[in-house]
Scaffold this motif. Structure first.
Motif, PDB file in Angstrom:
ATOM      1  N   TRP A  21       0.803  -1.208   0.000  1.00 55.34           N
ATOM      2  CA  TRP A  21       0.000   0.000   0.000  1.00 55.34           C
ATOM      3  C   TRP A  21       0.840   1.264   0.000  1.00 55.34           C
ATOM      4  O   TRP A  21       0.427   2.288  -0.539  1.00 55.34           O
ATOM      5  CB  TRP A  21      -0.949   0.007   1.198  1.00 55.34           C
ATOM      6  CG  TRP A  21      -2.018  -1.025   1.069  1.00 55.34           C
ATOM      7  CD1 TRP A  21      -2.152  -2.160   1.808  1.00 55.34           C
ATOM      8  CD2 TRP A  21      -3.094  -1.033   0.139  1.00 55.34           C
ATOM      9  NE1 TRP A  21      -3.234  -2.870   1.396  1.00 55.34           N
ATOM     10  CE2 TRP A  21      -3.840  -2.201   0.366  1.00 55.34           C
ATOM     11  CE3 TRP A  21      -3.496  -0.166  -0.865  1.00 55.34           C
ATOM     12  CZ2 TRP A  21      -4.971  -2.514  -0.372  1.00 55.34           C
ATOM     13  CZ3 TRP A  21      -4.623  -0.482  -1.599  1.00 55.34           C
ATOM     14  CH2 TRP A  21      -5.344  -1.641  -1.357  1.00 55.34           C
ATOM     15  N   ALA A  25       0.467   4.231  -2.637  1.00 52.81           N
ATOM     16  CA  ALA A  25       0.291   5.630  -2.235  1.00 52.81           C
ATOM     17  C   ALA A  25       1.354   6.515  -2.883  1.00 52.81           C
ATOM     18  O   ALA A  25       1.068   7.638  -3.298  1.00 52.81           O
ATOM     19  CB  ALA A  25       0.345   5.756  -0.722  1.00 52.81           C
ATOM     20  N   MET A  28       0.366   7.043  -6.524  1.00 53.42           N
ATOM     21  CA  MET A  28      -0.792   7.929  -6.600  1.00 53.42           C
ATOM     22  C   MET A  28      -0.427   9.363  -6.229  1.00 53.42           C
ATOM     23  O   MET A  28      -0.969  10.314  -6.800  1.00 53.42           O
ATOM     24  CB  MET A  28      -1.919   7.420  -5.702  1.00 53.42           C
ATOM     25  CG  MET A  28      -2.518   6.113  -6.162  1.00 53.42           C
ATOM     26  SD  MET A  28      -3.154   6.159  -7.844  1.00 53.42           S
ATOM     27  CE  MET A  28      -4.623   7.115  -7.602  1.00 53.42           C
ATOM     28  N   ALA A 121     -10.442  12.563  -4.876  1.00 51.05           N
ATOM     29  CA  ALA A 121     -10.517  11.103  -4.772  1.00 51.05           C
ATOM     30  C   ALA A 121      -9.118  10.483  -4.683  1.00 51.05           C
ATOM     31  O   ALA A 121      -8.889   9.569  -3.891  1.00 51.05           O
ATOM     32  CB  ALA A 121     -11.283  10.524  -5.959  1.00 51.05           C
ATOM     33  N   VAL A 122      -8.175  10.979  -5.488  1.00 56.93           N
ATOM     34  CA  VAL A 122      -6.796  10.479  -5.433  1.00 56.93           C
ATOM     35  C   VAL A 122      -6.212  10.716  -4.051  1.00 56.93           C
ATOM     36  O   VAL A 122      -5.594   9.815  -3.455  1.00 56.93           O
ATOM     37  CB  VAL A 122      -5.928  11.143  -6.533  1.00 56.93           C
ATOM     38  CG1 VAL A 122      -4.454  10.897  -6.290  1.00 56.93           C
ATOM     39  CG2 VAL A 122      -6.325  10.632  -7.904  1.00 56.93           C
ATOM     40  N   PHE A 125      -7.650   8.257  -1.520  1.00 57.52           N
ATOM     41  CA  PHE A 125      -7.029   6.942  -1.640  1.00 57.52           C
ATOM     42  C   PHE A 125      -5.626   6.934  -1.033  1.00 57.52           C
ATOM     43  O   PHE A 125      -5.224   5.953  -0.410  1.00 57.52           O
ATOM     44  CB  PHE A 125      -6.958   6.488  -3.100  1.00 57.52           C
ATOM     45  CG  PHE A 125      -8.237   5.912  -3.611  1.00 57.52           C
ATOM     46  CD1 PHE A 125      -8.853   4.850  -2.982  1.00 57.52           C
ATOM     47  CD2 PHE A 125      -8.832   6.444  -4.740  1.00 57.52           C
ATOM     48  CE1 PHE A 125     -10.039   4.315  -3.453  1.00 57.52           C
ATOM     49  CE2 PHE A 125     -10.020   5.928  -5.228  1.00 57.52           C
ATOM     50  CZ  PHE A 125     -10.623   4.865  -4.580  1.00 57.52           C
ATOM     51  N   TRP A 128      -5.960   6.917   2.753  1.00 55.89           N
ATOM     52  CA  TRP A 128      -6.408   5.593   3.172  1.00 55.89           C
ATOM     53  C   TRP A 128      -5.274   4.573   3.090  1.00 55.89           C
ATOM     54  O   TRP A 128      -5.062   3.793   4.015  1.00 55.89           O
ATOM     55  CB  TRP A 128      -7.588   5.140   2.302  1.00 55.89           C
ATOM     56  CG  TRP A 128      -8.046   3.760   2.650  1.00 55.89           C
ATOM     57  CD1 TRP A 128      -8.865   3.394   3.672  1.00 55.89           C
ATOM     58  CD2 TRP A 128      -7.669   2.560   1.979  1.00 55.89           C
ATOM     59  NE1 TRP A 128      -9.032   2.035   3.666  1.00 55.89           N
ATOM     60  CE2 TRP A 128      -8.306   1.502   2.651  1.00 55.89           C
ATOM     61  CE3 TRP A 128      -6.856   2.276   0.886  1.00 55.89           C
ATOM     62  CZ2 TRP A 128      -8.154   0.182   2.251  1.00 55.89           C
ATOM     63  CZ3 TRP A 128      -6.711   0.968   0.493  1.00 55.89           C
ATOM     64  CH2 TRP A 128      -7.358  -0.071   1.166  1.00 55.89           C
ATOM     65  N   ALA A 129      -4.547   4.584   1.977  1.00 61.95           N
ATOM     66  CA  ALA A 129      -3.467   3.615   1.796  1.00 61.95           C
ATOM     67  C   ALA A 129      -2.360   3.815   2.824  1.00 61.95           C
ATOM     68  O   ALA A 129      -1.793   2.840   3.328  1.00 61.95           O
ATOM     69  CB  ALA A 129      -2.900   3.713   0.380  1.00 61.95           C
TER      70      ALA A 129
END
Length: 141
Positions: A21, A25, A28, A121-122, A125, A128-129
């Motif tokens: 993850w 991340a 991203m 949104a990116v 994520f 969260w990651a």
């Protein structure tokens, strides 16, 4: 005919490179930071590309918003690259910068809504990651 099973031994450390993850991340963040850099350059270069909204609470000039997004995008890309080291400080800075980027893009919504929603949104994520991935990697390690 006999079958020989292989046994993989995993060490508890992440080594030199980040895994799972955290790497997601990092990728991203580099993507989101690059998009913010392009967003900043577009706002600095051509103010007439974006919709101007009257009586907006966070009413800066588009050139100011462009410089904010450009600087924040460069920091987000640098933090995304730093995440590949697997260091805890990079995770903390990544969460903080993704949060700042999310706030900046929320305030950018009236100017370019679709782009802002994609970057929000990116950033979600990424946060969260970085928060969830550490505990998950520790359980599987």
């Amino acid at each position: 005919m006999t079958t020989a099973g292989t046994h993989q031994h995993r060490t508890g450390s992440t080594g030199v490179w980040a895994s799972g993850w955290t790497a997601f991340a990092g990728v991203m963040m580099i993507f989101g930071g690059a998009m913010a850099i392009f967003e900043g350059i577009a706002a600095i270069a051509e103010d007439d590309v974006f919709v101007t909204t009257r009586n907006y609470t966070y009413d800066f000039s588009l050139t100011s918003w462009g410089w904010i997004h450009l600087a924040l995008g460069v920091l987000v890309v640098a933090a995304g690259v730093a995440l590949f080291s697997g260091a805890m400080w990079a995770r903390v800075i990544g969460i903080a910068l993704a949060g700042l980027s999310m706030i900046a893009n929320f305030m950018w919504l009236p100017y370019y809504p679709v782009w802002a929603v994609v970057l929000i949104a990116v950033d979600a994520f990424v946060i969260w990651a970085l928060c969830f991935g550490r505990s998950r990697e520790a359980r599987t390690g």
